[in-house]
Motif scaffolding. Structure first.
Motif, PDB file in Angstrom:
ATOM      1  N   GLU A 222      -2.364  -8.257   0.510  1.00  0.00           N
ATOM      2  CA  GLU A 222      -3.664  -7.744   0.931  1.00  0.00           C
ATOM      3  C   GLU A 222      -3.846  -6.279   0.557  1.00  0.00           C
ATOM      4  OE1 GLU A 222      -6.636  -7.665   4.797  1.00  0.00           O
ATOM      5  OE2 GLU A 222      -4.581  -8.379   5.006  1.00  0.00           O
ATOM      6  N   GLY A 223      -4.956  -5.975  -0.084  1.00  0.00           N
ATOM      7  CA  GLY A 223      -5.306  -4.605  -0.389  1.00  0.00           C
ATOM      8  C   GLY A 223      -4.474  -4.021  -1.517  1.00  0.00           C
ATOM      9  N   THR A 224      -4.943  -2.873  -2.002  1.00  0.00           N
ATOM     10  CA  THR A 224      -4.217  -2.178  -3.061  1.00  0.00           C
ATOM     11  C   THR A 224      -2.800  -1.839  -2.611  1.00  0.00           C
ATOM     12  OG1 THR A 224      -6.261  -1.235  -3.942  1.00  0.00           O
ATOM     13  CG2 THR A 224      -4.210  -0.123  -4.517  1.00  0.00           C
ATOM     14  N   SER A 225      -2.677  -1.315  -1.392  1.00  0.00           N
ATOM     15  CA  SER A 225      -1.352  -0.936  -0.898  1.00  0.00           C
ATOM     16  C   SER A 225      -0.439  -2.138  -0.757  1.00  0.00           C
ATOM     17  CB  SER A 225      -1.477  -0.196   0.436  1.00  0.00           C
ATOM     18  OG  SER A 225      -2.099  -1.015   1.415  1.00  0.00           O
ATOM     19  N   GLY A 226      -1.007  -3.284  -0.392  1.00  0.00           N
ATOM     20  CA  GLY A 226      -0.207  -4.497  -0.269  1.00  0.00           C
ATOM     21  C   GLY A 226       0.350  -4.960  -1.601  1.00  0.00           C
ATOM     22  N   VAL A 227      -0.475  -4.893  -2.640  1.00  0.00           N
ATOM     23  CA  VAL A 227      -0.009  -5.283  -3.975  1.00  0.00           C
ATOM     24  C   VAL A 227       1.092  -4.345  -4.451  1.00  0.00           C
ATOM     25  CG1 VAL A 227      -0.672  -5.425  -6.418  1.00  0.00           C
ATOM     26  CG2 VAL A 227      -2.144  -6.429  -4.669  1.00  0.00           C
ATOM     27  N   VAL A 228       0.880  -3.043  -4.306  1.00  0.00           N
ATOM     28  CA  VAL A 228       1.885  -2.068  -4.749  1.00  0.00           C
ATOM     29  C   VAL A 228       3.186  -2.266  -3.972  1.00  0.00           C
ATOM     30  CG1 VAL A 228       2.455   0.383  -4.849  1.00  0.00           C
ATOM     31  CG2 VAL A 228       0.194  -0.408  -5.558  1.00  0.00           C
ATOM     32  N   GLY A 229       3.090  -2.522  -2.672  1.00  0.00           N
ATOM     33  CA  GLY A 229       4.278  -2.763  -1.866  1.00  0.00           C
ATOM     34  C   GLY A 229       5.040  -4.002  -2.317  1.00  0.00           C
ATOM     35  N   ALA A 230       4.304  -5.077  -2.627  1.00  0.00           N
ATOM     36  CA  ALA A 230       4.945  -6.307  -3.090  1.00  0.00           C
ATOM     37  C   ALA A 230       5.627  -6.098  -4.441  1.00  0.00           C
ATOM     38  CB  ALA A 230       3.912  -7.428  -3.186  1.00  0.00           C
ATOM     39  N   LEU A 231       4.994  -5.320  -5.314  1.00  0.00           N
ATOM     40  CA  LEU A 231       5.599  -5.025  -6.607  1.00  0.00           C
ATOM     41  C   LEU A 231       6.895  -4.246  -6.432  1.00  0.00           C
ATOM     42  CD1 LEU A 231       2.440  -3.962  -8.676  1.00  0.00           C
ATOM     43  CD2 LEU A 231       3.691  -6.127  -8.831  1.00  0.00           C
ATOM     44  N   GLN A 232       6.888  -3.278  -5.541  1.00  0.00           N
ATOM     45  CA  GLN A 232       8.068  -2.450  -5.327  1.00  0.00           C
ATOM     46  C   GLN A 232       9.196  -3.222  -4.650  1.00  0.00           C
ATOM     47  OE1 GLN A 232       5.846   0.677  -3.191  1.00  0.00           O
ATOM     48  NE2 GLN A 232       6.514   2.118  -4.761  1.00  0.00           N
ATOM     49  N   ASP A 233       8.841  -4.161  -3.795  1.00  0.00           N
ATOM     50  CA  ASP A 233       9.842  -4.899  -3.026  1.00  0.00           C
ATOM     51  C   ASP A 233      10.500  -6.015  -3.828  1.00  0.00           C
ATOM     52  OD1 ASP A 233       9.304  -3.293  -0.877  1.00  0.00           O
ATOM     53  OD2 ASP A 233       7.996  -4.745   0.143  1.00  0.00           O
ATOM     54  N   GLY A 234       9.854  -6.462  -4.898  1.00  0.00           N
ATOM     55  CA  GLY A 234      10.380  -7.565  -5.679  1.00  0.00           C
ATOM     56  C   GLY A 234      11.070  -7.097  -6.943  1.00  0.00           C
ATOM     57  N   GLN A 235      11.621  -8.049  -7.685  1.00  0.00           N
ATOM     58  CA  GLN A 235      12.185  -7.768  -9.006  1.00  0.00           C
ATOM     59  C   GLN A 235      11.610  -8.790  -9.979  1.00  0.00           C
ATOM     60  OE1 GLN A 235      16.329  -6.629  -9.255  1.00  0.00           O
ATOM     61  NE2 GLN A 235      16.587  -7.795 -11.152  1.00  0.00           N
TER      62      GLN A 235
END
Length: 368
Positions: A222-235
């Motif tokens: 959800e949201g821009t911050s959610g996408v960026v967080g998911a990108l950072q948390d994954g590989q």
């Protein structure tokens, strides 16, 4: 596996969601003071929200406007463009930020919210959308729109796929699985990103542009911050987000193919993309909206960008609200307002002629 985030309940004005800024506590430089001095004497408060891509720009705008208007409080909730427009239609928001213009199918709701009048829509924010990824040891990639479309459609599944490798011969690509991340909420960033995929993807993207993610699969956030967080948390993740949210991270970014060259995201490239586009046919005289050309071949253009709008009514039932919306909108499109956004959100200032046209429309706002 499809991962879907649970969409949070959206209650306009809820403290947990609202990024409120009391303008009485804000300061500003002399440019901001002079730009907003014409609106001095305003008093009141109002709620607004929408585009999460506009979040950093809205912080700068409210601070700059507050320098000359200490008795005004504006809250802006970055709930996403779709929810922002819906809350504007319902009357919960006095204005909305949206990364895509009001759809023809929703225009009747906008008119009803504005007492039967055509709504005001003017561009206020031009910004590149970064295609960002998290792949250890790789910080830059070259990709064409067809390859990106196949990645997000799920037909390219690993980072060493020949379609990626052929465009990145100097990069050692792992066999890591690709995990695409998209927005779970109705989003103007999604609308612009899928518009690029559809226009430039050579038929690899099968659906029209949409504010709601139109295909199955991938991870939703959800949201821009959610996408960026998911990108950072994954590989092995890849997603799309406003440039202002990506530049402060260690995520890699994609240069997209334009003509025969690969072009990195930039504010100047986004501005050139708007210059290569046309004003939408049939728009009302209160609307300055654009039909974006995503297939330019000039390498000065970065075609994955958003032109984000300020949506308001031409009239309001009380003078205080009308004056605040009008004054705030005028500050946003002023040179100091655009410079403040560029500094805080890395956006491209509006071209002078576009800003002048937007101001002329905003000047029409009045009390009933």
């Amino acid at each position: 596996m499809t991962i879907t985030s649970i969409r949070r309940a959206l209650v306009p004005g809820a403290a947990a969601l609202t990024l409120a800024l009391s303008l009485a506590a804000c300061g500003g430089n002399s440019d901001s003071n002079s730009a907003s001095s014409s609106a001095s004497g305003l008093k009141g408060s109002l709620a607004a929200g929408g585009s999460s891509a506009q979040e950093k720009a809205q912080e700068a705008w409210r601070a700059g406007f507050g320098a000359g208007n200490p008795d005004v409080t504006i809250t802006y909730d970055p709930v996403g463009s779709g929810t922002g427009r819906d809350n504007f239609y319902s009357g919960a928001y006095k204005f909305a930020g949206s990364d895509s213009a009001i759809a023809d199918t929703d225009m009747s709701k906008a008119k009803q919210a504005c007492g039967g009048s055509d709504p005001i829509e003017v561009p206020v924010f031009i910004s590149p959308i970064d295609i960002a990824f998290n792949l250890p040891g790789v910080d830059k990639l070259n990709l064409d729109a067809t390859t990106v479309a196949k990645i997000f459609a799920g037909s390219i599944k690993t980072w060493n796929d020949p379609a990626i490798a052929q465009q990145n011969t100097d990069v050692k690509l792992p066999s890591t699985a690709i995990s695409p991340v998209h927005r779970s909420d109705s989003s103007g960033t999604t609308d612009n990103f899928t518009d690029w995929l559809h226009q430039a993807g050579g038929g690899a993207w099968k659906t029209e542009h949409s504010s709601d993610w139109p295909v199955q699969g991938g991870e939703a956030a959800e949201g821009t911050s959610g996408v960026v967080g998911a990108l950072q948390d994954g590989q092995g993740t890849i997603g799309y987000a406003d440039d202002s949210a990506v530049t402060s991270t260690k995520l890699g970014t994609v240069s997209v193919k334009v003509g025969s060259e690969y072009v990195a995201p930039s504010a100047d490239g986004a501005a050139a993309g708007l210059a290569a586009s046309t004003v939408k046919d049939g728009a009302a005289d209160t609307q300055l909206v654009y039909t974006i050309n995503r297939t330019a071949t000039d390498p000065k253009v970065y075609p994955v960008f958003l032109a984000s709008y300020f949506i308001a009514c031409p009239t309001y039932s009380d003078k205080a609200t009308a004056d605040i919306v009008k004054g705030f909108g005028q500050y946003i499109v002023s040179a100091p307002g655009q410079q403040a956004a560029a500094a805080n959100a890395k956006s491209a200032p509006l071209p002078t002629d576009v800003a002048a046209k937007a101001k002329a429309i905003l000047d029409k706002i009045a009390a009933k």
